[in-house]
Design a protein around this motif. Structure first.
Motif, mmCIF file in Angstrom:
data_model
loop_
_atom_site.group_PDB
_atom_site.id
_atom_site.type_symbol
_atom_site.label_atom_id
_atom_site.label_comp_id
_atom_site.label_asym_id
_atom_site.label_seq_id
_atom_site.Cartn_x
_atom_site.Cartn_y
_atom_site.Cartn_z
ATOM 1 N N VAL A 149 19.050 -40.401 4.698
ATOM 2 C CA VAL A 149 18.209 -39.217 4.536
ATOM 3 C C VAL A 149 18.737 -38.390 3.374
ATOM 4 N N ARG A 150 17.883 -38.129 2.393
ATOM 5 C CA ARG A 150 18.264 -37.306 1.249
ATOM 6 C C ARG A 150 17.337 -36.094 1.163
ATOM 7 N N VAL A 151 17.897 -34.993 0.753
ATOM 8 C CA VAL A 151 17.122 -33.771 0.582
ATOM 9 C C VAL A 151 17.311 -33.274 -0.839
ATOM 10 N N GLN A 152 16.233 -33.030 -1.548
ATOM 11 C CA GLN A 152 16.287 -32.494 -2.907
ATOM 12 C C GLN A 152 15.922 -31.017 -2.840
ATOM 13 N N PHE A 153 16.880 -30.141 -3.142
ATOM 14 C CA PHE A 153 16.630 -28.708 -3.083
ATOM 15 C C PHE A 153 16.207 -28.197 -4.453
ATOM 16 N N PRO A 154 15.102 -27.457 -4.513
ATOM 17 C CA PRO A 154 14.700 -26.865 -5.796
ATOM 18 C C PRO A 154 15.626 -25.726 -6.146
ATOM 19 N N PRO A 155 15.634 -25.312 -7.431
ATOM 20 C CA PRO A 155 16.459 -24.162 -7.813
ATOM 21 C C PRO A 155 16.052 -22.932 -7.014
ATOM 22 N N VAL A 156 17.027 -22.088 -6.696
ATOM 23 C CA VAL A 156 16.733 -20.861 -5.976
ATOM 24 C C VAL A 156 15.991 -19.913 -6.909
ATOM 25 N N PRO A 157 14.789 -19.446 -6.545
ATOM 26 C CA PRO A 157 14.038 -18.566 -7.435
ATOM 27 C C PRO A 157 14.723 -17.217 -7.555
ATOM 28 N N PRO A 158 14.556 -16.536 -8.705
ATOM 29 C CA PRO A 158 15.154 -15.220 -8.857
ATOM 30 C C PRO A 158 14.568 -14.238 -7.860
ATOM 31 N N ARG A 159 15.405 -13.340 -7.339
ATOM 32 C CA ARG A 159 14.944 -12.350 -6.389
ATOM 33 C C ARG A 159 14.162 -11.267 -7.116
ATOM 34 N N ARG A 160 13.000 -10.943 -6.607
ATOM 35 C CA ARG A 160 12.186 -9.888 -7.192
ATOM 36 C C ARG A 160 12.475 -8.568 -6.499
ATOM 37 N N ARG A 161 12.244 -7.505 -7.211
ATOM 38 C CA ARG A 161 12.439 -6.167 -6.655
ATOM 39 C C ARG A 161 11.437 -5.933 -5.525
ATOM 40 N N THR A 162 11.834 -5.188 -4.515
ATOM 41 C CA THR A 162 10.951 -4.858 -3.407
ATOM 42 C C THR A 162 10.443 -3.436 -3.575
ATOM 43 N N PHE A 163 9.136 -3.270 -3.774
ATOM 44 C CA PHE A 163 8.526 -1.959 -3.907
ATOM 45 C C PHE A 163 7.924 -1.543 -2.565
ATOM 46 N N GLY A 164 7.736 -0.251 -2.395
ATOM 47 C CA GLY A 164 7.078 0.255 -1.203
ATOM 48 C C GLY A 164 5.575 0.078 -1.306
ATOM 49 N N PRO A 165 4.820 0.705 -0.403
ATOM 50 C CA PRO A 165 3.355 0.583 -0.427
ATOM 51 C C PRO A 165 2.778 1.049 -1.760
ATOM 52 N N ALA A 166 1.720 0.395 -2.198
ATOM 53 C CA ALA A 166 1.077 0.760 -3.461
ATOM 54 C C ALA A 166 0.481 2.168 -3.366
ATOM 55 N N ASP A 167 0.718 2.957 -4.399
ATOM 56 C CA ASP A 167 0.154 4.306 -4.490
ATOM 57 C C ASP A 167 -0.028 4.623 -5.970
ATOM 58 N N PRO A 168 -1.100 4.091 -6.581
ATOM 59 C CA PRO A 168 -1.288 4.241 -8.036
ATOM 60 C C PRO A 168 -1.247 5.685 -8.511
ATOM 61 N N ASP A 169 -1.890 6.603 -7.792
ATOM 62 C CA ASP A 169 -1.924 8.002 -8.242
ATOM 63 C C ASP A 169 -0.511 8.571 -8.327
ATOM 64 N N SER A 170 0.294 8.310 -7.315
ATOM 65 C CA SER A 170 1.655 8.831 -7.302
ATOM 66 C C SER A 170 2.506 8.205 -8.401
ATOM 67 N N SER A 171 2.357 6.888 -8.608
ATOM 68 C CA SER A 171 3.183 6.198 -9.599
ATOM 69 C C SER A 171 2.816 6.603 -11.017
ATOM 70 N N VAL A 172 1.536 6.711 -11.299
ATOM 71 C CA VAL A 172 1.098 7.132 -12.638
ATOM 72 C C VAL A 172 1.559 8.557 -12.916
ATOM 73 N N ASP A 173 1.463 9.428 -11.907
ATOM 74 C CA ASP A 173 1.913 10.807 -12.074
ATOM 75 C C ASP A 173 3.421 10.858 -12.280
ATOM 76 N N HIS A 174 4.158 10.036 -11.560
ATOM 77 C CA HIS A 174 5.609 10.006 -11.728
ATOM 78 C C HIS A 174 5.970 9.558 -13.143
ATOM 79 N N ALA A 175 5.291 8.547 -13.645
ATOM 80 C CA ALA A 175 5.554 8.075 -15.005
ATOM 81 C C ALA A 175 5.250 9.164 -16.025
ATOM 82 N N ARG A 176 4.164 9.870 -15.819
ATOM 83 C CA ARG A 176 3.784 10.937 -16.759
ATOM 84 C C ARG A 176 4.844 12.034 -16.785
ATOM 85 N N ARG A 177 5.319 12.447 -15.603
ATOM 86 C CA ARG A 177 6.323 13.516 -15.540
ATOM 87 C C ARG A 177 7.663 13.047 -16.124
#
Length: 274
Positions: A149-177
């Motif tokens: 029995v052989r197992v071929q493991f793929p490369p471990v994918p890079p970990r992505r950042r974890t964001f909270g719930p989407a809130d476009p109005d808040s994020s755009v306003d934060h970027a502007r400020r």
């Protein structure tokens, strides 16, 4: 799988192969790890000394445990330093906290991450379930786990950042400020109109204080990460300090961490000369 538990311990006996993608430097890999970890401020500065000149970087999945909708993975991150030694940090990723949001934690030793893992509300790994013992081979990661029995493991994918719930109005306003309060003395170092246009598409954001690498007293460095509507991520780096002639509080914003840290060094040197 009896009991609905999947527990997969890995043992990278032969050591890391330092075959990280060439488009991401070892220092950038450290910045990503610290940026997504909720406890990075606990790491002592001396532990991270030397990574600025690291020659290579490697990460591997060390173990994983999944049960009843909860999950826990442990990753080993290793940097090859210029003096030939290696630095290893351990990342614990799990969704056992409030609201089931995935969290990242970073530890210096295997014992520390083992203790942190033991505090998670997961079924004991010795409980009935499915256990797969493997030894990751450095070349090709092809492994024999049983007779024939052989197992071929793929490369471990890079970990992505974890964001909270989407809130476009808040994020755009934060970027502007954020852009509005940038007072970089060198105007050309500020994020330009192209960055401002991109941030109009922000749908989520995250603010993290940068720790780990020594920062001059009186200065604070923050990463403002934004998730855009197309799934891309962009970060701006904010320097807060009082190294002004009248001692007032001042903010500067830069498109890269390197530029922000260089500004801290310039401001600190100016303050010393006064």
């Amino acid at each position: 799988m009896p009991g609905g538990v999947l527990s997969v311990p890995y043992d990278y006996e032969s050591g890391p192969t330092y075959d990280a993608p060439s488009h991401t430097s070892p220092e950038e890999q450290l910045a990503l790890l610290l940026g997504r970890s909720i406890n990075s401020f606990e790491l002592p500065d001396e532990t991270l000394e030397g990574i600025d000149c690291a020659l290579a970087y490697d990460s591997s999945l060390h173990s994983a445990h999944h049960s009843a909708g909860l999950h826990r993975e442990t990753y080993r991150h290793t940097w090859l330093l210029a003096d030939g030694s290696a630095l290893t940090l351990w990342e614990l990723v799990h969704n056992t906290g409030r609201d089931g949001v995935t969290q990242h934690e970073v530890y210096v030793t295997a014992d520390e991450v083992h203790l942190a893992t033991g505090r998670l509300p997961l079924a004991p790994e010795a409980a009935p379930g499915f256990d797969l013992e493997v030894s990751l081979a450095p070349e090709g990661r092809e492994n024999v786990v049983g007779p024939g029995v052989r197992v071929q493991f793929p490369p471990v994918p890079p970990r992505r950042r974890t964001f909270g719930p989407a809130d476009p109005d808040s994020s755009v306003d934060h970027a502007r400020r954020l852009l509005r309060r940038a007072e970089n003395p060198e105007v050309e170092t500020r994020p330009g109109p192209g960055t401002a246009r991109l941030l109009r598409e922000a749908c989520a954001h995250q603010i993290t204080q940068a720790f780990g690498r020594r920062i001059s007293p009186g200065f604070a460095l923050y990463e403002h990460a934004f998730l855009l509507g197309d799934g891309c991520e962009i970060s701006l780096w904010e320097v807060e300090h009082t190294a002004t002639p009248d001692g007032r509080h001042m903010c500067e914003v830069y498109p890269t961490q390197e530029a922000a840290r260089a500004a801290i060094e310039r401001r600190a040197a100016t303050r010393v000369r006064r």
